[in-house]
Design an enzyme around this catalytic site. Structure first.
Site, PDB file in Angstrom:
ATOM      1  N   SER A  15       0.826  -1.216   0.000  1.00 26.27           N
ATOM      2  CA  SER A  15       0.000   0.000   0.000  1.00 26.27           C
ATOM      3  C   SER A  15       0.857   1.262   0.000  1.00 26.27           C
ATOM      4  O   SER A  15       2.029   1.250   0.404  1.00 26.27           O
ATOM      5  CB  SER A  15      -0.887  -0.005   1.246  1.00 26.27           C
ATOM      6  OG  SER A  15      -0.058   0.052   2.386  1.00 26.27           O
ATOM      7  N   GLY A  59       4.222   2.296   1.897  1.00 25.76           N
ATOM      8  CA  GLY A  59       5.241   2.791   0.960  1.00 25.76           C
ATOM      9  C   GLY A  59       5.929   4.036   1.507  1.00 25.76           C
ATOM     10  O   GLY A  59       7.151   4.199   1.363  1.00 25.76           O
ATOM     11  N   GLU A  79       6.110  -0.474  -5.593  1.00 22.40           N
ATOM     12  CA  GLU A  79       5.025  -1.007  -6.422  1.00 22.40           C
ATOM     13  C   GLU A  79       3.743  -0.892  -5.606  1.00 22.40           C
ATOM     14  O   GLU A  79       3.456  -1.736  -4.747  1.00 22.40           O
ATOM     15  CB  GLU A  79       5.318  -2.468  -6.789  1.00 22.40           C
ATOM     16  CG  GLU A  79       6.479  -2.646  -7.753  1.00 22.40           C
ATOM     17  CD  GLU A  79       6.117  -2.256  -9.191  1.00 22.40           C
ATOM     18  OE1 GLU A  79       4.927  -2.271  -9.533  1.00 22.40           O
ATOM     19  OE2 GLU A  79       7.036  -1.929  -9.956  1.00 22.40           O
ATOM     20  N   CYS A  96      -3.860  -5.401  -7.699  1.00 20.39           N
ATOM     21  CA  CYS A  96      -3.558  -3.969  -7.828  1.00 20.39           C
ATOM     22  C   CYS A  96      -4.017  -3.406  -9.163  1.00 20.39           C
ATOM     23  O   CYS A  96      -4.258  -2.212  -9.273  1.00 20.39           O
ATOM     24  CB  CYS A  96      -2.071  -3.757  -7.635  1.00 20.39           C
ATOM     25  SG  CYS A  96      -1.085  -4.781  -8.741  1.00 20.39           S
TER      26      CYS A  96
HETATM   27  P1  NAD Z   1       0.465  -6.098   3.008  1.00 24.27           P
HETATM   28  O1  NAD Z   1      -0.410  -5.874   4.183  1.00 24.27           O
HETATM   29  O2  NAD Z   1       0.834  -7.465   2.629  1.00 24.27           O
HETATM   30  O3  NAD Z   1       1.755  -5.219   3.233  1.00 24.27           O
HETATM   31  C1  NAD Z   1       2.803  -5.243   2.339  1.00 24.27           C
HETATM   32  C2  NAD Z   1       4.073  -5.459   3.115  1.00 24.27           C
HETATM   33  O4  NAD Z   1       4.305  -4.369   3.999  1.00 24.27           O
HETATM   34  C3  NAD Z   1       4.031  -6.713   3.962  1.00 24.27           C
HETATM   35  O5  NAD Z   1       5.194  -7.451   3.739  1.00 24.27           O
HETATM   36  C4  NAD Z   1       3.903  -6.183   5.373  1.00 24.27           C
HETATM   37  O6  NAD Z   1       4.512  -7.015   6.322  1.00 24.27           O
HETATM   38  C5  NAD Z   1       4.587  -4.854   5.305  1.00 24.27           C
HETATM   39  N1  NAD Z   1       4.055  -3.899   6.266  1.00 24.27           N
HETATM   40  C6  NAD Z   1       2.750  -3.724   6.595  1.00 24.27           C
HETATM   41  N2  NAD Z   1       2.646  -2.716   7.499  1.00 24.27           N
HETATM   42  C7  NAD Z   1       3.900  -2.266   7.748  1.00 24.27           C
HETATM   43  C8  NAD Z   1       4.450  -1.243   8.571  1.00 24.27           C
HETATM   44  N3  NAD Z   1       3.688  -0.482   9.343  1.00 24.27           N
HETATM   45  N4  NAD Z   1       5.779  -1.064   8.553  1.00 24.27           N
HETATM   46  C9  NAD Z   1       6.571  -1.822   7.786  1.00 24.27           C
HETATM   47  N5  NAD Z   1       6.103  -2.804   6.981  1.00 24.27           N
HETATM   48  C10 NAD Z   1       4.800  -3.036   6.950  1.00 24.27           C
HETATM   49  O7  NAD Z   1      -0.146  -5.539   1.725  1.00 24.27           O
HETATM   50  P2  NAD Z   1      -1.048  -4.376   1.576  1.00 24.27           P
HETATM   51  O8  NAD Z   1      -0.266  -3.175   1.918  1.00 24.27           O
HETATM   52  O9  NAD Z   1      -2.382  -4.593   2.175  1.00 24.27           O
HETATM   53  O10 NAD Z   1      -1.193  -4.569  -0.022  1.00 24.27           O
HETATM   54  C11 NAD Z   1      -2.242  -4.112  -0.703  1.00 24.27           C
HETATM   55  C12 NAD Z   1      -1.807  -2.916  -1.510  1.00 24.27           C
HETATM   56  O11 NAD Z   1      -0.718  -3.286  -2.314  1.00 24.27           O
HETATM   57  C13 NAD Z   1      -2.872  -2.428  -2.421  1.00 24.27           C
HETATM   58  O12 NAD Z   1      -2.861  -1.032  -2.438  1.00 24.27           O
HETATM   59  C14 NAD Z   1      -2.442  -2.960  -3.776  1.00 24.27           C
HETATM   60  O13 NAD Z   1      -2.924  -2.209  -4.847  1.00 24.27           O
HETATM   61  C15 NAD Z   1      -0.969  -2.885  -3.647  1.00 24.27           C
HETATM   62  N6  NAD Z   1      -0.319  -3.856  -4.520  1.00 24.27           N
HETATM   63  C16 NAD Z   1       0.456  -3.381  -5.514  1.00 24.27           C
HETATM   64  C17 NAD Z   1       1.043  -4.260  -6.384  1.00 24.27           C
HETATM   65  C18 NAD Z   1       1.911  -3.785  -7.505  1.00 24.27           C
HETATM   66  O14 NAD Z   1       2.556  -4.627  -8.122  1.00 24.27           O
HETATM   67  N7  NAD Z   1       1.959  -2.504  -7.800  1.00 24.27           N
HETATM   68  C19 NAD Z   1       0.846  -5.621  -6.237  1.00 24.27           C
HETATM   69  C20 NAD Z   1       0.050  -6.060  -5.199  1.00 24.27           C
HETATM   70  C21 NAD Z   1      -0.522  -5.171  -4.338  1.00 24.27           C
END
Ligand code: NAD
Length: 575
Positions: A287, A291, A308, A343
């Site tokens: 997310s 990010g 990403e 995504c």
């Molecule tokens: P997620 O919860 O799996 O988090 C992603 C990673 O970040 C994990 O490994 C998690 O452990 C880590 N993380 C979570 N919170 C954190 C924090 N506070 N501090 C440090 N690390 C932390 O995934 P998500 O964020 O729910 O993913 C969904 C999002 O990802 C959506 O917005 C989706 O569109 C995007 N996404 C993008 C792509 C791409 O290729 N561009 C692919 C898949 C998902």
């Protein structure tokens, strides 16, 4: 797996293998190769090696560091050595959880990276072949893990995760030499005589943090980039897909060089500990909120990042669009793609008002055709990943401004984490459904007057990761491509830009920075070093002081591209 069968610790055993001998065998499938020949065929069978093995090890001279040393030397090379690897991975994980293991892990990986092995094409190809082997030998386990995490149908998981990784890997193996070859560039007059090249060098020790929705693909695909570029890497898979995360932690050491390719499992705490380290590159998928955390951590060490991220991916239909084909492709991109938890799934549809109700009716028919009258019974629909995402999605739907606009679906079953493919028509733009990334099976449809209104609605929002345009008019295609800033765009289809390795995959603005896939993955983990080759010839005196008028006139002419003037200056005919 069954636990270790305990004979009395140490009974009748001597030497470094005593720990393994003690851990004699409950699970016949697990065999650890040893150096002993007086065991059955030089092998000792062990069950799941857990804390029990570790305590046995503590009683013997074969301690964990010895096991670890062997593991690193890849003495345990077969899949069947999984028990020992489990124990060591668990130990790493406990270290990381305790917050003191990450530094140690970094020191180890960095030291291994310094050996220079990753720079050789042979190491890279060996690792890439290891991934191909892992895919072939462990397909069943990978599919099971994806089903356990996401209820992902096997066919979908094969297409979207396993086969994509395999083709990435095969492409990298085929193209590696070409990618690694320095790219010659033409010399310039100011540096004449010289030759010049762009040399790709590995960025170094890299961190890959991946997301849960394609938990295998999003972990291994960046890994292919890191390996191709000659980097060492630590992978942190998503804890939200725990079965796949555990499987990666188990398989990676069995198929890849675990001195330089490591997996650390965990959630926020472990990722935070990892982010405190100095990396040479961080590749993050997830997310935008996290990010920002990743980028802030990277900034402390001036570490380059690829982010990403996601966002709301729009799809626009004008009145010239082929509705039947276009909507089938929308349905596949939405519900056929992890049930909308992708995504690049279409997040909402904007449709020319003249065909809006026709589009809604046609899409209802397609959903029924694809998933039956009761989509809950369909074997082709993944489930929502967990209870918290389920309640996030149902909250979006339960907003009265949205629930009153449901025109199809809306059924749900919490016990099964099921939400039906759901269409909502004409919801207000200021509802959370239209402000947040939906990331689930709900698809809003909004009517617009024309393409300009569609462009305005899209451009008022954060830049999307992907945008889709359905039209048969050339001028509309051109207008949309020129007017919408998005990570990628597909005309008359969805999602397919993701599978073309010739296209960079990545976002812009709020949907991310940097890109990967194909050669772009290699580039994402490489530094492009500018190298100029000179010899001692052509040492022009005009370059050095004192800068007489003649020298100045000559240099100015050269810099301005006035070569006739330069010659005249040299022979004293130009002041
Ligand atoms: P997620 O919860 O799996 O988090 C992603 C990673 O970040 C994990 O490994 C998690 O452990 C880590 N993380 C979570 N919170 C954190 C924090 N506070 N501090 C440090 N690390 C932390 O995934 P998500 O964020 O729910 O993913 C969904 C999002 O990802 C959506 O917005 C989706 O569109 C995007 N996404 C993008 C792509 C791409 O290729 N561009 C692919 C898949 C998902």
């Amino acid at each position: 797996m069954s636990a270790v069968m305990t004979t009395a610790p140490g009974a009748g055993l001597r030497g470094p293998l005593s720990a393994l001998r003690i851990a004699t065998l409950a699970s016949p499938g697990i065999v650890v190769p040893t150096r002993s020949s007086n065991q059955s065929g030089g092998r000792v069978r062990v069950g799941t090696v857990t804390a029990e093995l570790q305590s046995c090890a503590a009683l013997s001279r074969w301690d964990n560091s010895e096991l670890r040393r062997l593991w690193k030397r890849r003495a345990f090379v077969t899949r069947s050595s999984v028990g020992v690897v489990d124990a060591l991975a668990m130990e790493d994980h406990q270290d990381v959880e305790a917050g003191h293991g990450v530094g140690k892990l970094m020191v180890e990986v960095r030291a291994a990276y310094k050996s220079g092995r990753t720079r050789t094409p042979a190491w890279r190809v060996e690792q890439l072949n290891g991934i191909v082997r892992m895919l072939g030998e462990c397909e069943g386990e990978i599919l099971e893990a994806l089903f356990a995490d996401l209820g992902k149908p096997a066919h979908e998981a094969y297409v979207a995760e396993i086969s994509l990784v395999r083709s990435s890997c095969k492409l990298a193996i085929k193209e590696l030499k070409k990618w690694m070859t320095p790219v010659k560039v033409s010399g310039s007059v100011t540096s004449f005589p010289s030759s010049a090249a762009v040399v790709s060098e590995p960025l170094g020790v890299t961190l890959v943090i991946s997301a849960w929705n394609f938990p295998f693909l999003l972990s291994v695909d960046p890994m292919i980039g890191a390996i191709s570029a000659g980097c060492a890497m630590v992978l942190k898979p998503s804890e939200v897909a725990p079965a796949t995360s555990a499987l990666l932690a188990k398989l990676v050491p069995l198929y890849l060089d675990s001195s330089m390719i490591r997996v650390v499992e965990g959630g926020v705490e472990e990722t935070t500990a990892l982010l405190e380290q100095k990396w040479d590159k961080i590749f993050y998928t997830g997310s935008a909120k996290v990010g920002r955390i990743v980028m802030a951590a990277a900034a402390k060490h001036l570490t380059p990042v690829t982010l990403e991220l996601g966002g709301k991916c729009p799809a626009y239909f004008d009145r010239s669009a082929d509705l039947k084909v276009g909507l089938r492709r929308i349905a596949q991109g939405k519900w056929g793609n992890n049930n909308g938890q992708a995504c690049i799934s279409p997040d909402y549809i904007l449709v020319d008002e003249s065909i809006a109700s026709e589009l809604v009716d046609a899409l209802k028919d397609i959903i029924e055709k694809f998933y039956g009258k009761d989509p809950k019974m369909s074997k082709d629909l993944a489930r929502v990943v967990n209870a918290s995402h389920y309640s996030r999605l149902t909250n979006l739907l339960d907003d009265p401004r949205v629930s009153s606009k449901i025109v199809h679906g809306g059924e749900r079953d919490e016990s099964n984490l099921y939400i039906a493919p759901t269409l909502v028509y004409d919801v207000p733009l200021e509802t959370p459904l239209m402000l947040e990334e939906i990331f689930g099976p709900i698809l809003p449809i909004m009517k617009v007057k024309n393409e300009q209104e569609a462009i305005d609605i899209i451009n008022e929002r954060a830049k999307p990761l992907a945008a889709y345009v359905f039209t048969s008019k050339k001028e509309v295609k051109e207008l949309m491509v020129a007017s919408i800033s998005s990570g990628g765009m597909v005309v008359n289809d969805t999602v397919l830009h993701f599978v073309n390795p010739g296209l960079p995959f990545g976002g812009v603005g709020e949907s991310g920075m940097g890109s990967y896939h194909g050669k772009f993955s290699f580039d994402a983990f490489s530094h492009k070093k500018a190298v100029l080759y000179r010899n001692s010839l052509g040492d022009v005196p005009a370059r050095y002081p004192p800068f007489t008028k003649k020298k100045q006139s000559f240099l100015r002419c050269v810099l301005d591209g006035n070569y006739v003037g330069a010659i005249l200056s040299l022979v004293g005919l130009k002041k």
